[in-house]
Design a protein around this motif. Sequence first.
Motif, PDB file in Angstrom:
ATOM      1  N   PRO A  56      67.310   1.900  23.429  1.00  0.00           N
ATOM      2  CA  PRO A  56      67.619   1.460  22.063  1.00  0.00           C
ATOM      3  C   PRO A  56      68.835   0.544  21.980  1.00  0.00           C
ATOM      4  O   PRO A  56      69.067  -0.082  20.950  1.00  0.00           O
ATOM      5  CB  PRO A  56      67.891   2.784  21.328  1.00  0.00           C
ATOM      6  N   CYS A 102      71.594  -3.176  18.526  1.00  0.00           N
ATOM      7  CA  CYS A 102      70.259  -2.584  18.719  1.00  0.00           C
ATOM      8  C   CYS A 102      69.179  -3.564  18.252  1.00  0.00           C
ATOM      9  O   CYS A 102      69.474  -4.548  17.570  1.00  0.00           O
ATOM     10  CB  CYS A 102      70.117  -1.295  17.913  1.00  0.00           C
ATOM     11  N   TYR A 112      70.635   4.791  13.853  1.00  0.00           N
ATOM     12  CA  TYR A 112      70.859   6.188  13.487  1.00  0.00           C
ATOM     13  C   TYR A 112      70.552   7.131  14.653  1.00  0.00           C
ATOM     14  O   TYR A 112      71.123   8.229  14.737  1.00  0.00           O
ATOM     15  CB  TYR A 112      70.036   6.527  12.244  1.00  0.00           C
ATOM     16  N   GLN A 113      69.685   6.694  15.553  1.00  0.00           N
ATOM     17  CA  GLN A 113      69.406   7.493  16.748  1.00  0.00           C
ATOM     18  C   GLN A 113      70.638   7.542  17.649  1.00  0.00           C
ATOM     19  O   GLN A 113      70.982   8.595  18.195  1.00  0.00           O
ATOM     20  CB  GLN A 113      68.212   6.902  17.497  1.00  0.00           C
ATOM     21  N   ILE A 114      71.302   6.402  17.797  1.00  0.00           N
ATOM     22  CA  ILE A 114      72.524   6.350  18.607  1.00  0.00           C
ATOM     23  C   ILE A 114      73.627   7.193  17.965  1.00  0.00           C
ATOM     24  O   ILE A 114      74.350   7.931  18.642  1.00  0.00           O
ATOM     25  CB  ILE A 114      72.995   4.892  18.783  1.00  0.00           C
ATOM     26  N   THR A 174      66.206   1.939  13.036  1.00  0.00           N
ATOM     27  CA  THR A 174      66.099   3.347  13.441  1.00  0.00           C
ATOM     28  C   THR A 174      66.924   3.634  14.693  1.00  0.00           C
ATOM     29  O   THR A 174      67.424   4.753  14.863  1.00  0.00           O
ATOM     30  CB  THR A 174      64.626   3.728  13.695  1.00  0.00           C
ATOM     31  N   ASP A 175      67.082   2.627  15.558  1.00  0.00           N
ATOM     32  CA  ASP A 175      67.902   2.799  16.761  1.00  0.00           C
ATOM     33  C   ASP A 175      69.350   3.130  16.390  1.00  0.00           C
ATOM     34  O   ASP A 175      70.017   3.903  17.081  1.00  0.00           O
ATOM     35  CB  ASP A 175      67.888   1.524  17.614  1.00  0.00           C
ATOM     36  N   ASP A 216      73.194   9.828  16.140  1.00  0.00           N
ATOM     37  CA  ASP A 216      72.843  11.227  16.384  1.00  0.00           C
ATOM     38  C   ASP A 216      73.223  11.642  17.813  1.00  0.00           C
ATOM     39  O   ASP A 216      73.718  12.753  18.037  1.00  0.00           O
ATOM     40  CB  ASP A 216      71.347  11.458  16.168  1.00  0.00           C
ATOM     41  N   MET A 217      72.986  10.757  18.774  1.00  0.00           N
ATOM     42  CA  MET A 217      73.310  11.073  20.168  1.00  0.00           C
ATOM     43  C   MET A 217      74.821  11.241  20.347  1.00  0.00           C
ATOM     44  O   MET A 217      75.268  12.124  21.087  1.00  0.00           O
ATOM     45  CB  MET A 217      72.771   9.983  21.101  1.00  0.00           C
ATOM     46  N   HIS A 235      62.322   7.929  28.425  1.00  0.00           N
ATOM     47  CA  HIS A 235      61.405   7.375  27.423  1.00  0.00           C
ATOM     48  C   HIS A 235      60.895   5.968  27.753  1.00  0.00           C
ATOM     49  O   HIS A 235      60.131   5.392  26.975  1.00  0.00           O
ATOM     50  CB  HIS A 235      62.099   7.341  26.056  1.00  0.00           C
ATOM     51  N   PHE A 268      68.061   7.381  28.540  1.00  0.00           N
ATOM     52  CA  PHE A 268      66.987   7.056  27.612  1.00  0.00           C
ATOM     53  C   PHE A 268      65.917   6.227  28.313  1.00  0.00           C
ATOM     54  O   PHE A 268      64.713   6.425  28.091  1.00  0.00           O
ATOM     55  CB  PHE A 268      67.549   6.303  26.402  1.00  0.00           C
TER      56      PHE A 268
END
Length: 246
Positions: free
Chosen positions: A49, A93, A100-102, A97-98, A104-105, A45, A41
């Motif tokens: 996160p 985090c 739920y991003q984690i 939002t981080d 998802d990953m 980017h 990440f």
Amino acid sequence: MDQHPMAQLKQFKYELTRFMMMYKFALAEMETRIEILMEEFEFLHEYNPIENTKSRLKSPESIINKMMRKGYEISMPNIRENIKDIAGLRITCSFITDIYQIKDMLEKQTDLRIVEEKDYIKHQKANGYQSLHLLMEVPVFMSDGREYVCVEVQIRTIAMDFWASLEHKIYYKYNAEVPDQLLRELREAADSASALDRQMERLHKEISDIKEVQAEAAEVQSHEIVINKQQFALPPAIMKLFGEGT
């Protein structure tokens, strides 16, 4: 013929030691995967996160004590069936939002299985506790084959983690008999932490939006410069008169 008690004890000790090794390996596997996600990440980017990770493994004594408190007979099948929080990984985090991003990953890693999810962010506990809990089955490859081992993953913001740490210390100090006044103040602190998270989320989004607009403007400006150069470039024949283009 039944085994001698000492032989039974020796066998149980062997099975428990191997059992604990699998949870140790499962934690190490998860920590490695999180490190890879962090580096990837950061590279793609220029943003990470994940602020921090912390793992813990229950001791055999702690497992047996928990079995006794719950009234279960001490056996390896019972431990496997009833104790799901032997290995734990906490991921901290900066922003909601981080979290739920984690999640998802981790879901995209097809050899990991999320067998249970408890979202205490969307559905806070009565005392104000917030965190996303995932019970995950992690593949561990031993000499005699593959086994799936449960790891409890908790993902929360820095503010949520600070509050949870404070709440744990207070409950420990008062042996779970916390005065009502302190409980009210803890709830107020949870509300303040939640408000801070929402404010930081808004600021994070505003900064991201500004950076996106600036990047688009820079791209447009760069495109205009290229067009202008092409538009005002002199024909090759005239350039030759001035000694250029040869």
